[in-house]
Design a protein around this motif. Structure first.
Motif, PDB file in Angstrom:
ATOM      1  N   LEU A  15     -14.483 -19.904 -29.562  1.00  0.00           N
ATOM      2  CA  LEU A  15     -15.663 -20.586 -29.598  1.00  0.00           C
ATOM      3  C   LEU A  15     -15.532 -21.311 -31.085  1.00  0.00           C
ATOM      4  CD1 LEU A  15     -18.508 -17.973 -29.014  1.00  0.00           C
ATOM      5  CD2 LEU A  15     -17.566 -19.539 -27.490  1.00  0.00           C
TER       6      LEU A  15
ATOM      7  N   LEU B  31     -13.209 -14.892 -26.624  1.00  0.00           N
ATOM      8  CA  LEU B  31     -13.507 -16.428 -26.553  1.00  0.00           C
ATOM      9  C   LEU B  31     -13.015 -17.324 -27.434  1.00  0.00           C
ATOM     10  CD1 LEU B  31     -17.084 -16.147 -24.988  1.00  0.00           C
ATOM     11  CD2 LEU B  31     -15.059 -16.285 -23.840  1.00  0.00           C
TER      12      LEU B  31
ATOM     13  N   THR C  87     -29.736 -17.280 -24.866  1.00  0.00           N
ATOM     14  CA  THR C  87     -28.814 -17.166 -26.129  1.00  0.00           C
ATOM     15  C   THR C  87     -29.612 -17.555 -27.166  1.00  0.00           C
ATOM     16  OG1 THR C  87     -26.889 -17.714 -24.790  1.00  0.00           O
ATOM     17  CG2 THR C  87     -26.888 -18.451 -26.951  1.00  0.00           C
TER      18      THR C  87
ATOM     19  N   LEU D  18     -23.408 -22.053 -24.840  1.00  0.00           N
ATOM     20  CA  LEU D  18     -23.589 -22.076 -26.264  1.00  0.00           C
ATOM     21  C   LEU D  18     -24.099 -23.659 -26.694  1.00  0.00           C
ATOM     22  CD1 LEU D  18     -23.578 -20.942 -29.101  1.00  0.00           C
ATOM     23  CD2 LEU D  18     -21.152 -21.271 -29.205  1.00  0.00           C
TER      24      LEU D  18
ATOM     25  N   HIS E 211     -21.058 -15.034 -19.670  1.00  0.00           N
ATOM     26  CA  HIS E 211     -22.378 -14.764 -20.346  1.00  0.00           C
ATOM     27  C   HIS E 211     -22.359 -13.591 -21.249  1.00  0.00           C
ATOM     28  CE1 HIS E 211     -24.700 -17.315 -17.091  1.00  0.00           C
ATOM     29  NE2 HIS E 211     -23.767 -17.927 -17.595  1.00  0.00           N
TER      30      HIS E 211
ATOM     31  N   LEU F 143     -19.983 -14.061 -24.314  1.00  0.00           N
ATOM     32  CA  LEU F 143     -20.488 -14.826 -25.238  1.00  0.00           C
ATOM     33  C   LEU F 143     -21.480 -14.299 -26.021  1.00  0.00           C
ATOM     34  CD1 LEU F 143     -21.291 -17.673 -26.505  1.00  0.00           C
ATOM     35  CD2 LEU F 143     -22.804 -18.098 -24.523  1.00  0.00           C
TER      36      LEU F 143
ATOM     37  N   GLN G 136     -14.023 -19.258 -20.251  1.00  0.00           N
ATOM     38  CA  GLN G 136     -14.256 -20.107 -21.589  1.00  0.00           C
ATOM     39  C   GLN G 136     -15.182 -21.317 -21.532  1.00  0.00           C
ATOM     40  OE1 GLN G 136     -12.887 -19.277 -24.631  1.00  0.00           O
ATOM     41  NE2 GLN G 136     -11.084 -18.176 -24.153  1.00  0.00           N
TER      42      GLN G 136
ATOM     43  N   GLN H 188     -19.697 -11.725 -28.322  1.00  0.00           N
ATOM     44  CA  GLN H 188     -18.826 -12.438 -29.311  1.00  0.00           C
ATOM     45  C   GLN H 188     -19.777 -12.926 -30.617  1.00  0.00           C
ATOM     46  OE1 GLN H 188     -15.323 -13.746 -28.294  1.00  0.00           O
ATOM     47  NE2 GLN H 188     -14.890 -15.348 -30.033  1.00  0.00           N
TER      48      GLN H 188
ATOM     49  N   ALA I 106     -18.882 -20.430 -21.011  1.00  0.00           N
ATOM     50  CA  ALA I 106     -19.226 -19.817 -22.277  1.00  0.00           C
ATOM     51  C   ALA I 106     -19.748 -20.963 -23.327  1.00  0.00           C
ATOM     52  CB  ALA I 106     -18.494 -18.909 -22.945  1.00  0.00           C
ATOM     53  N   ARG I 107     -18.858 -21.851 -23.387  1.00  0.00           N
ATOM     54  CA  ARG I 107     -18.880 -22.927 -24.484  1.00  0.00           C
ATOM     55  C   ARG I 107     -20.144 -23.756 -24.118  1.00  0.00           C
ATOM     56  NH1 ARG I 107     -12.669 -24.218 -23.733  1.00  0.00           N
ATOM     57  NH2 ARG I 107     -11.735 -22.727 -25.401  1.00  0.00           N
TER      58      ARG I 107
END
Length: 537
Positions: free
Chosen positions: A10, A8, A319, A463, A361, A364, A456, A367, A459-460
């Protein structure tokens, strides 16, 4: 474990901000934990000193002794000073006899001062040191056995549950599972044990939906898995639960009996067992210090949040919990290789793109915590009893684990939430894992989602939502006691459970430490540092 390829893109600034906010949210809670003790911390300390056994009603002697000291002089100064002072004054020849006399009211305790206090504290340090040396020996023994038998040749380690309620039935099932390919055997604890404010004694045969966690059960299962490790030529790990009202005691027993992993989440007991938040955070810090010294890998419980909250809408709370668990663990001395942070495959499969979201997920988490052996949990919430559909869902779950380089994979059962699995169910489930891992384990090297594609972007988003939530927690100016995380827990931020710091089970067993508080176990654990080589095995 080796780091997976970066999958990813990030923003490193956002990642650093997330960890900084988690540190700020955790700091006031750590301060509270350092300034308090609990009945279970004090009982764990006496267990390290060798106190074991129970009366004819199966009430442990350690409970009797701590209760007697609490009633007579309080626990604000720690239990060991008045206990060892009584031994030095000749009230009893040993801890067991002292506890027996205390149970019948035939011993008196006091808070000594001056030279008498110093003498009691020296004697206590020597006594408790015996248990801490046993923890150190267990860690060293694990290292020798891994060197002799070897670790599993591939990752993830395959984690499989046994839980008949009868330790003597668990043992052959555990050995059979290891022979079929399981790398980790988890003995599920009897329903309700987390709410018992004592640790049962001896080998047990009457657990409900699980087997009681006792020192003797730990010893029996560890010996059985050592036998099968020798047979198979690979070290088979043992897992149990350091949670609930006796978290510190079970951690101490696990350290001495060489368990390898313990379920130990910082908020699980608060949210799902309604155990007082202060009690939980004090107990979990002590337990994690023991785990750090024992070389035990912890497994956290973020998967549980998604059984009560929606797995899409609440993904960011997972998270946040992972970041908080990491912070609390590191403050207690645990290293990255000991952080089996949890996440789960719990999105409703009827939702379009559910697999893509699960993959986002998992990527994420992988990483954010590249050096942690993440524990990936199988689908449970949406298993319907259709074993064919369930087997397919477990296959998709295994595929996500293969694609994202998970460290610990809990084997999903097609009969999940329907019946207690038969051995044949476990064998089929292990076949599913083996097929997917053999066919797709290299995908972690080849799969790279498009820069601004669905995975992508998802995931962003998660986060970003996690950072927003942490900012709201840290910025809560109305948080009582200057601990905004406690206010967030009280408001139902995690798992939709509202748990105020002034409520819950076990609050009456929490005590603020006096200025002269002394506990040789916490003193030694606070001063402990990992071996130069990290002690990683």
């Amino acid at each position: 474990m080796s780091r997976p390829n970066a999958m990813l893109e990030l923003d490193p600034v956002v990642v650093r901000k997330a960890r900084s906010l988690a540190r700020k949210a955790a700091a006031p809670v750590v301060k509270i934990a350092r300034n308090h003790t609990t009945v279970s911390v004090e009982r764990a300390t006496l267990r390290l000193a060798g106190l074991a056994g129970a009366d004819h009603e199966r009430v442990p002697w350690v409970n009797h002794l701590v209760t007697a000291v609490r009633d007579e002089v309080g626990l604000e100064h720690g239990v060991t000073t008045p206990v060892y002072d009584a031994l030095l004054r000749g009230e009893a020849p040993d801890l067991t006899t002292l506890a027996q006399k205390a149970a019948s009211g035939n011993v008196s305790f006091r808070l000594p001062t001056g030279r008498e206090a110093a003498a009691a504290q020296r004697a206590a340090a020597k006594g408790v040191g015996v248990g801490l040396k046993a923890v150190d020996r267990s860690r060293a023994t694990r290292g020798r056995l891994i060197k002799r038998h070897g670790n599993p040749k591939t990752k993830p380690w395959i984690y499989l549950i046994v839980a008949t309620g009868d330790i003597y039935e668990d043992i052959p099932q555990a050995q059979a599972a290891a022979r079929e390919g399981a790398d980790i055997i988890a003995v599920i604890r009897s329903t309700g044990q987390s709410l018992l404010d004592y640790v049962p004694e001896g080998a047990t045969r009457e657990g409900f939906a699980g087997t009681y966690a006792t020192q003797e059960n730990f010893r029996l299962m560890r010996a059985a898995l050592d036998d099968v490790s020798k047979e198979l030529g690979r070290y088979v790990r043992l897992t149990n639960y350091a949670s609930g009202l006796c978290m510190p005691e079970i951690a101490a027993l696990a350290g001495m009996e060489r368990l390898d992993m313990m379920l130990n989440d910082s908020m699980y007991g608060i949210l799902f067992r309604d155990i007082n938040p202060i009690r939980t955070f004090v107990d979990q810090r002590f337990s994690r210090q023991v785990h750090a010294r024992a070389g035990i890998i912890i497994n956290t419980g973020e998967d549980n949040y998604l059984t009560t909250a929606d797995a899409v809408e609440a993904a960011h709370t997972v998270t946040v919990s992972q970041l908080l668990n990491e912070r609390f663990a590191k403050e207690a001395g645990l290293e990255d290789w000991q952080l089996g942070l949890g996440h789960a495959f719990e999105i409703n499969p009827e939702i379009p793109d559910s697999f893509r979201m699960e993959l986002a997920h998992a990527m994420l988490a992988r990483q954010l915590f590249p050096d942690a052996p993440l524990k990936w949990m199988p689908p449970t919430k949406h298993m319907t009893g259709d074993v064919f559909r369930g087997y397919l869902l477990d296959g998709f779950f295994n595929l996500v684990g293969a694609m994202t380089g998970q460290g610990i994979l809990l084997v999903g059962m097609m009969t999940e939430a329907v019946v207690t699995p038969f051995l044949s169910d476990r064998d089929l489930a292990l076949q599913n894992v083996r097929y997917v891992m053999n066919a797709a384990s290299g995908l972690t090297e080849d799969f790279h989602p498009p820069r601004d594609g669905y995975i992508q972007t998802r995931a962003r988003q998660v986060l970003s939502e996690a950072v927003d939530l942490l900012e709201r927690i840290v910025g809560d100016k109305d948080a009582a006691g200057d601990a905004p995380l406690l206010a967030a827990i009280a408001d139902g931020t995690f798992g939709l459970m509202k748990r105020p710091a002034t409520g819950g089970k076990g609050l009456d067993g929490v005590f603020e430490r006096a200025a002269a508080y002394d506990n040789p176990a916490t003193t030694s654990l606070d001063a402990w540092t990992p071996p130069a080589n990290g002690g990683r095995r």
